[in-house]
Motif scaffolding. Sequence first.
Motif, mmCIF file in Angstrom:
data_model
loop_
_atom_site.group_PDB
_atom_site.id
_atom_site.type_symbol
_atom_site.label_atom_id
_atom_site.label_comp_id
_atom_site.label_asym_id
_atom_site.label_seq_id
_atom_site.Cartn_x
_atom_site.Cartn_y
_atom_site.Cartn_z
ATOM 1 N N ARG A 97 0.824 -1.210 0.000
ATOM 2 C CA ARG A 97 0.000 0.000 0.000
ATOM 3 C C ARG A 97 0.862 1.266 0.000
ATOM 4 N NH1 ARG A 97 -3.002 -1.855 5.340
ATOM 5 N NH2 ARG A 97 -0.771 -2.149 5.758
ATOM 6 N N LYS A 98 2.130 1.142 0.346
ATOM 7 C CA LYS A 98 3.009 2.308 0.462
ATOM 8 C C LYS A 98 3.994 2.448 -0.692
ATOM 9 C CE LYS A 98 2.767 2.251 5.521
ATOM 10 N NZ LYS A 98 3.533 2.105 6.786
ATOM 11 N N LEU A 99 4.141 1.391 -1.496
ATOM 12 C CA LEU A 99 5.026 1.482 -2.654
ATOM 13 C C LEU A 99 4.226 2.112 -3.796
ATOM 14 C CD1 LEU A 99 7.705 0.891 -4.053
ATOM 15 C CD2 LEU A 99 6.813 -1.365 -4.651
ATOM 16 N N THR A 100 4.348 3.404 -3.963
ATOM 17 C CA THR A 100 3.533 4.143 -4.929
ATOM 18 C C THR A 100 4.403 5.027 -5.809
ATOM 19 O OG1 THR A 100 3.158 6.017 -3.438
ATOM 20 C CG2 THR A 100 1.575 4.193 -3.329
ATOM 21 N N TYR A 101 3.797 5.441 -6.921
ATOM 22 C CA TYR A 101 4.476 6.382 -7.829
ATOM 23 C C TYR A 101 3.418 7.321 -8.390
ATOM 24 C CZ TYR A 101 7.715 8.068 -11.410
ATOM 25 O OH TYR A 101 8.525 8.849 -12.187
ATOM 26 N N ARG A 102 3.666 8.621 -8.279
ATOM 27 C CA ARG A 102 2.681 9.603 -8.749
ATOM 28 C C ARG A 102 2.837 9.805 -10.249
ATOM 29 N NH1 ARG A 102 -1.096 13.234 -7.122
ATOM 30 N NH2 ARG A 102 -0.974 12.280 -5.061
ATOM 31 N N TYR A 103 1.718 9.618 -10.946
ATOM 32 C CA TYR A 103 1.711 9.740 -12.401
ATOM 33 C C TYR A 103 0.355 10.281 -12.837
ATOM 34 C CZ TYR A 103 1.780 8.251 -17.325
ATOM 35 O OH TYR A 103 1.715 8.221 -18.699
ATOM 36 N N GLN A 104 0.369 11.304 -13.674
ATOM 37 C CA GLN A 104 -0.847 11.927 -14.185
ATOM 38 C C GLN A 104 -1.821 12.307 -13.059
ATOM 39 O OE1 GLN A 104 -2.419 9.305 -17.229
ATOM 40 N NE2 GLN A 104 -1.071 10.187 -18.783
ATOM 41 N N GLY A 105 -1.260 12.805 -11.969
ATOM 42 C CA GLY A 105 -2.083 13.363 -10.912
ATOM 43 C C GLY A 105 -2.595 12.392 -9.870
ATOM 44 N N ARG A 106 -2.193 11.113 -9.929
ATOM 45 C CA ARG A 106 -2.637 10.179 -8.906
ATOM 46 C C ARG A 106 -1.507 9.226 -8.552
ATOM 47 N NH1 ARG A 106 -5.781 4.823 -10.856
ATOM 48 N NH2 ARG A 106 -4.637 4.137 -9.017
ATOM 49 N N ASP A 107 -1.601 8.624 -7.367
ATOM 50 C CA ASP A 107 -0.603 7.659 -6.910
ATOM 51 C C ASP A 107 -1.000 6.265 -7.382
ATOM 52 O OD1 ASP A 107 0.920 9.564 -5.629
ATOM 53 O OD2 ASP A 107 -0.165 9.375 -3.735
ATOM 54 N N PHE A 108 -0.098 5.629 -8.123
ATOM 55 C CA PHE A 108 -0.321 4.269 -8.600
ATOM 56 C C PHE A 108 0.472 3.283 -7.747
ATOM 57 C CE2 PHE A 108 -1.546 6.694 -12.273
ATOM 58 C CZ PHE A 108 -2.506 5.911 -12.917
ATOM 59 N N ARG A 109 -0.017 2.041 -7.693
ATOM 60 C CA ARG A 109 0.735 0.980 -7.039
ATOM 61 C C ARG A 109 0.472 -0.333 -7.777
ATOM 62 N NH1 ARG A 109 -3.339 0.669 -1.804
ATOM 63 N NH2 ARG A 109 -4.170 -1.410 -2.268
ATOM 64 N N LEU A 110 1.294 -1.341 -7.516
ATOM 65 C CA LEU A 110 1.183 -2.628 -8.204
ATOM 66 C C LEU A 110 -0.172 -3.273 -7.975
ATOM 67 C CD1 LEU A 110 2.371 -5.059 -9.754
ATOM 68 C CD2 LEU A 110 3.355 -5.831 -7.579
ATOM 69 N N THR A 111 -0.701 -3.176 -6.769
ATOM 70 C CA THR A 111 -1.957 -3.836 -6.424
ATOM 71 C C THR A 111 -3.164 -2.932 -6.604
ATOM 72 O OG1 THR A 111 -1.508 -3.284 -4.109
ATOM 73 C CG2 THR A 111 -0.894 -5.489 -4.848
ATOM 74 N N ASP A 112 -3.000 -1.825 -7.294
ATOM 75 C CA ASP A 112 -4.083 -0.896 -7.596
ATOM 76 C C ASP A 112 -4.751 -0.437 -6.296
ATOM 77 O OD1 ASP A 112 -5.503 0.605 -9.511
ATOM 78 O OD2 ASP A 112 -7.151 -0.824 -9.488
ATOM 79 N N VAL A 113 -6.032 -0.741 -6.076
ATOM 80 C CA VAL A 113 -6.706 -0.357 -4.834
ATOM 81 C C VAL A 113 -7.086 -1.595 -4.033
ATOM 82 C CG1 VAL A 113 -7.579 1.795 -5.774
ATOM 83 C CG2 VAL A 113 -8.952 -0.279 -6.023
ATOM 84 N N ASP A 114 -6.413 -2.691 -4.279
ATOM 85 C CA ASP A 114 -6.790 -3.961 -3.666
ATOM 86 C C ASP A 114 -5.546 -4.640 -3.102
ATOM 87 O OD1 ASP A 114 -8.805 -5.870 -3.078
ATOM 88 O OD2 ASP A 114 -8.118 -7.103 -4.732
ATOM 89 N N GLY A 115 -5.653 -5.930 -2.826
ATOM 90 C CA GLY A 115 -4.518 -6.707 -2.358
ATOM 91 C C GLY A 115 -4.554 -6.980 -0.875
ATOM 92 N N HIS A 116 -4.309 -8.230 -0.496
ATOM 93 C CA HIS A 116 -4.310 -8.665 0.891
ATOM 94 C C HIS A 116 -3.101 -9.570 1.080
ATOM 95 C CE1 HIS A 116 -6.116 -10.036 4.736
ATOM 96 N NE2 HIS A 116 -5.549 -11.184 4.412
ATOM 97 N N VAL A 117 -2.278 -9.295 2.076
ATOM 98 C CA VAL A 117 -1.120 -10.136 2.357
ATOM 99 C C VAL A 117 -1.596 -11.477 2.905
ATOM 100 C CG1 VAL A 117 0.997 -10.384 3.706
ATOM 101 C CG2 VAL A 117 0.363 -8.147 2.760
ATOM 102 N N MET A 118 -1.103 -12.564 2.303
ATOM 103 C CA MET A 118 -1.546 -13.912 2.686
ATOM 104 C C MET A 118 -0.746 -14.398 3.909
ATOM 105 S SD MET A 118 -3.887 -14.469 0.408
ATOM 106 C CE MET A 118 -4.169 -16.214 0.548
ATOM 107 N N HIS A 119 -1.088 -13.872 5.073
ATOM 108 C CA HIS A 119 -0.356 -14.220 6.293
ATOM 109 C C HIS A 119 -0.461 -15.698 6.633
ATOM 110 C CE1 HIS A 119 0.879 -10.160 7.422
ATOM 111 N NE2 HIS A 119 -0.340 -9.734 7.081
#
Length: 504
Positions: free
Chosen positions: A478-500
């Motif tokens: 959730r913290k690995l992001t990059y700002r592009y075209q006015g928004r923060d992108f990340r690999l998991t978009d707006v989802d993703g759950h760590v499989m503990h």
Amino acid sequence: MNLSDALHRQQLATTRRQLFGRTALGLGTASMAGLLGDELSAAGTGAATTGGGLHHMPTAKRVIYLFMSGGPSQHDLWDYKPKLADMFGEQLPAEVRDGQRITGMTSNQKSGLPLCPSKYKFTKHDNNQDGVWISELLPHTAKVARELCVVHSTFTEAINHDPAVTYIQTGSQIAGRPSLGAWLSYGLGSMNEDLPHYVVMHAHSKHAEQSLFNRLWGPGFLPADHQGMLLRSSGDPVLYLSNPPGVTSSDRRNQLDALAAINQEQHRHFGNPEILARIKQHEMAYRMQTSVPELMDFSSESESTFELYGEEARTPGTFAACCLNARRLAERGVRNIQIFHRGWDAHGRLPTEHESQCKDVDQGCAALVHDLRQRGMLDDTLVIWGGEFGRTVYCQGNLTRENYGRDHHPRCFTVWMAGGGIKAGITYGRTDDYGYNIVNADGSPMIPRPEKEHWTPGTMHIHDLNATILHLLGIDHRKLTYRYQGRDFRLTDVDGHVMHDLIA
């Protein structure tokens, strides 16, 4: 031409339009570019880290991703369904499909959706009360079953190859996003400045291969120096690795020094960080002229190593050779290594094709896991095996017990992981008696059905897989992001759950 002459000519070539363009940028932009320095990765700038370090203590240092492009059949390799043996040719019950999407290739099939149990024998390899069921097609992989975490409940929304591969590799079905390896390069930087952060290999296949595009290991909108480096199996491993005839190493060094000076002058005026990335790529290419030939030279490997990986490991471009090279890359500090093996799209002659495909990859997969273990590297190396989706329980094309086809099935498929902090010798997730839907541990229908907006225990969406990979490497997805075209992108978009549940 000496260095001062090169700079002078570059300055004389400046046009009036360029001069005003530079002025418009202002001193602030150039100053900020200077403050950023040469290190453009998040590991250097702190963009991917908390207080200049990782988000938490990692259990893995590197990833080796064995990607079976085309969709291997979980029914014939991993997900054992003995009750299907007596249902050959029966129609898939409507309530099992429950109106779910199927491809146009079988939607109008005259025979309907006839059930097709696997023709292969399965053996249970016990490490606990559950154990791991593995098909007779994977005898070598079965020998390392105690190292594997086999997930039967992986799922995705994409049902066709290109969007599905793009989705699992970049977190979006729409092309243009950074790949997993590019995100890792951006977030973690390099462990060996003489080799790329991210290396990709394409293993030969004997069957029809789906197209793979370099955007699948590309940087997307991240700086260009985070893209994967494709190692070729013939000629120079990397294009233009060798100097042209008549050009010595000293000549090449002088050329790069002059080019770097011109680029630095460009950066001083424009403040474009891509210019710094270009300089770094040129320097990397120069260092690789020494490091890559040594990497690709297997003459130092022992006979016992070739016995482990098989004789095919001596032939460049085979899957076994790629696996051996992956271990060598991991030893030398490459952070992310990915091997693509194509040809798993078995719509018509699945047994014939899968038997050949498994023969290609089985020994190499097992050897890689065993080799990493015996060298003390498996504990901090995460190995992943899987494709973009699975195959259907119903037959596509001619239905016979000896030769049959299967269509694409994104609803549930199998991925395995080993090492890097993952639990060993376990299975996770269950599918129904038809291998069509994910179910609860007691076999009851899972309610709600797994959808990416609502994570349900016992399931692993591909965003969950990528979130877990990042977590094992010390990154909060959730913290690995990059700002592009006015928004923060990340690999998991707006989802993703760590499989503990999968982490040791």
